[in-house]
Design a protein around this motif. Structure first.
Motif, PDB file in Angstrom:
ATOM      1  N   LYS A  32       0.829  -1.214   0.000  1.00 57.41           N
ATOM      2  CA  LYS A  32       0.000   0.000   0.000  1.00 57.41           C
ATOM      3  C   LYS A  32       0.861   1.260   0.000  1.00 57.41           C
ATOM      4  O   LYS A  32       0.540   2.237  -0.689  1.00 57.41           O
ATOM      5  CB  LYS A  32      -0.933  -0.005   1.212  1.00 57.41           C
ATOM      6  N   ASP A  33       1.966   1.241   0.751  1.00 56.50           N
ATOM      7  CA  ASP A  33       2.860   2.403   0.798  1.00 56.50           C
ATOM      8  C   ASP A  33       3.509   2.661  -0.560  1.00 56.50           C
ATOM      9  O   ASP A  33       3.633   3.808  -0.991  1.00 56.50           O
ATOM     10  CB  ASP A  33       3.946   2.215   1.863  1.00 56.50           C
ATOM     11  N   ARG A  35       2.302   1.755  -3.541  1.00 55.00           N
ATOM     12  CA  ARG A  35       1.268   2.253  -4.458  1.00 55.00           C
ATOM     13  C   ARG A  35       0.957   3.722  -4.177  1.00 55.00           C
ATOM     14  O   ARG A  35       0.821   4.524  -5.106  1.00 55.00           O
ATOM     15  CB  ARG A  35       0.007   1.399  -4.367  1.00 55.00           C
ATOM     16  N   HIS A  36       0.859   4.084  -2.902  1.00 52.11           N
ATOM     17  CA  HIS A  36       0.585   5.464  -2.525  1.00 52.11           C
ATOM     18  C   HIS A  36       1.682   6.397  -3.044  1.00 52.11           C
ATOM     19  O   HIS A  36       1.396   7.468  -3.590  1.00 52.11           O
ATOM     20  CB  HIS A  36       0.464   5.581  -0.999  1.00 52.11           C
ATOM     21  N   PHE A  37       2.934   5.982  -2.914  1.00 51.69           N
ATOM     22  CA  PHE A  37       4.048   6.790  -3.418  1.00 51.69           C
ATOM     23  C   PHE A  37       3.949   6.972  -4.931  1.00 51.69           C
ATOM     24  O   PHE A  37       4.119   8.075  -5.457  1.00 51.69           O
ATOM     25  CB  PHE A  37       5.386   6.140  -3.053  1.00 51.69           C
ATOM     26  N   VAL A  39       1.300   6.759  -6.895  1.00 51.45           N
ATOM     27  CA  VAL A  39       0.124   7.525  -7.303  1.00 51.45           C
ATOM     28  C   VAL A  39       0.236   8.997  -6.922  1.00 51.45           C
ATOM     29  O   VAL A  39      -0.133   9.880  -7.704  1.00 51.45           O
ATOM     30  CB  VAL A  39      -1.161   6.908  -6.681  1.00 51.45           C
ATOM     31  N   THR A  40       0.784   9.286  -5.746  1.00 45.65           N
ATOM     32  CA  THR A  40       0.763  10.671  -5.253  1.00 45.65           C
ATOM     33  C   THR A  40       2.041  11.459  -5.527  1.00 45.65           C
ATOM     34  O   THR A  40       1.997  12.689  -5.534  1.00 45.65           O
ATOM     35  CB  THR A  40       0.495  10.711  -3.736  1.00 45.65           C
ATOM     36  N   LYS A  41       3.164  10.777  -5.754  1.00 47.02           N
ATOM     37  CA  LYS A  41       4.418  11.515  -5.937  1.00 47.02           C
ATOM     38  C   LYS A  41       5.107  11.211  -7.267  1.00 47.02           C
ATOM     39  O   LYS A  41       5.389  12.114  -8.050  1.00 47.02           O
ATOM     40  CB  LYS A  41       5.377  11.218  -4.780  1.00 47.02           C
ATOM     41  N   ASP A  42       5.404   9.937  -7.514  1.00 46.10           N
ATOM     42  CA  ASP A  42       6.192   9.576  -8.685  1.00 46.10           C
ATOM     43  C   ASP A  42       5.457   9.875  -9.993  1.00 46.10           C
ATOM     44  O   ASP A  42       5.986  10.540 -10.888  1.00 46.10           O
ATOM     45  CB  ASP A  42       6.578   8.091  -8.613  1.00 46.10           C
ATOM     46  N   ARG A  43       4.207   9.399 -10.103  1.00 46.26           N
ATOM     47  CA  ARG A  43       3.462   9.603 -11.350  1.00 46.26           C
ATOM     48  C   ARG A  43       3.203  11.083 -11.638  1.00 46.26           C
ATOM     49  O   ARG A  43       3.444  11.540 -12.760  1.00 46.26           O
ATOM     50  CB  ARG A  43       2.155   8.823 -11.328  1.00 46.26           C
ATOM     51  N   PRO A  44       2.740  11.873 -10.659  1.00 42.06           N
ATOM     52  CA  PRO A  44       2.528  13.301 -10.947  1.00 42.06           C
ATOM     53  C   PRO A  44       3.805  14.016 -11.396  1.00 42.06           C
ATOM     54  O   PRO A  44       3.754  14.889 -12.271  1.00 42.06           O
ATOM     55  CB  PRO A  44       2.018  13.870  -9.615  1.00 42.06           C
ATOM     56  N   GLU A 186      11.039   5.283   0.017  1.00 43.79           N
ATOM     57  CA  GLU A 186      10.966   6.107  -1.188  1.00 43.79           C
ATOM     58  C   GLU A 186      12.359   6.228  -1.780  1.00 43.79           C
ATOM     59  O   GLU A 186      13.325   6.476  -1.053  1.00 43.79           O
ATOM     60  CB  GLU A 186      10.425   7.506  -0.861  1.00 43.79           C
TER      61      GLU A 186
END
Length: 199
Positions: A32-33, A35-37, A39-44, A186
């Protein structure tokens, strides 16, 4: 129409439960951590670079654009993979109370101490396929060693069918305790910048 071009309807095969993803609570948290990274940091961050590169004109010879699009595909693929693994997760807590045979036999989440034929002792914890970490002696329940140890008791022998041959192992102890899974870390900026450049 020739017979070679006709299609036969697909026969539905009986459902086999290979979709379950047995995992410890710590292992699920790690997925989950990550995926969260993504979706919220790497992809943007990558989307921002791709948008900037797209505004620079000819995309066919724009390395930033080409690399960014490839990196986006990698990130999206990893997000899809993680989402499927999380949705299929069957959490098994090694610290949960056990009674009877479930407390003395090795099942998912057990920590097992065993000796090989030469007398060398080793201790492993049986975890999910997403949690394997040989540096921590975490082995998959689906691995040859994991399958051999499953249902073993602390005073029995098991036969390991490994690619290197057949070996008899003596199980010395089976216990259930917290399995410390390495948390998601991260990547630093250098790791992010070079990720996906391997060809």
């Amino acid at each position: 129409m020739r017979k070679g071009f006709t299609r036969r309807p697909k026969v539905e095969e009986p459902a086999v439960n290979h979709d379950k993803n047995y995992i410890t609570p710590g292992g699920l948290e790690r997925l989950k951590d990550e995926r969260h990274f993504l979706v919220t940091k790497d992809r943007p961050a990558v989307v921002e670079v791709v948008a900037w590169a797209a505004g620079n004109g000819d995309r066919s010879e724009n390395a930033d654009y080409q690399y960014g699009k490839r990196r986006l595909r990698q990130i999206d693929g990893r997000i899809r993979f993680l989402t499927k693994r999380i949705e299929a997760a069957e959490v098994v807590d090694p610290e949960a109370p056990r009674t009877g045979l479930r407390a003395t036999k090795a099942f998912f989440g057990a920590t097992v101490r065993y000796a090989n034929a030469a007398g060398a002792e080793r201790e492993v914890s049986i975890v999910g396929t997403d949690e394997v970490n040989l540096d921590r002696n975490h082995i998959s329940w689906a691995s040859p060693l994991g399958r051999a140890l499953m249902r073993a008791t602390g005073d029995g022998e098991v036969v390991l069918h490994a690619p290197g041959g057949i070996e008899t192992l003596t199980v010395l102890e089976v216990r259930y305790e917290r399995i410390s899974v390495e948390p998601f870390r991260e990547p630093d900026e250098h790791e992010v910048a070079t990720k996906g450049l391997d060809r």
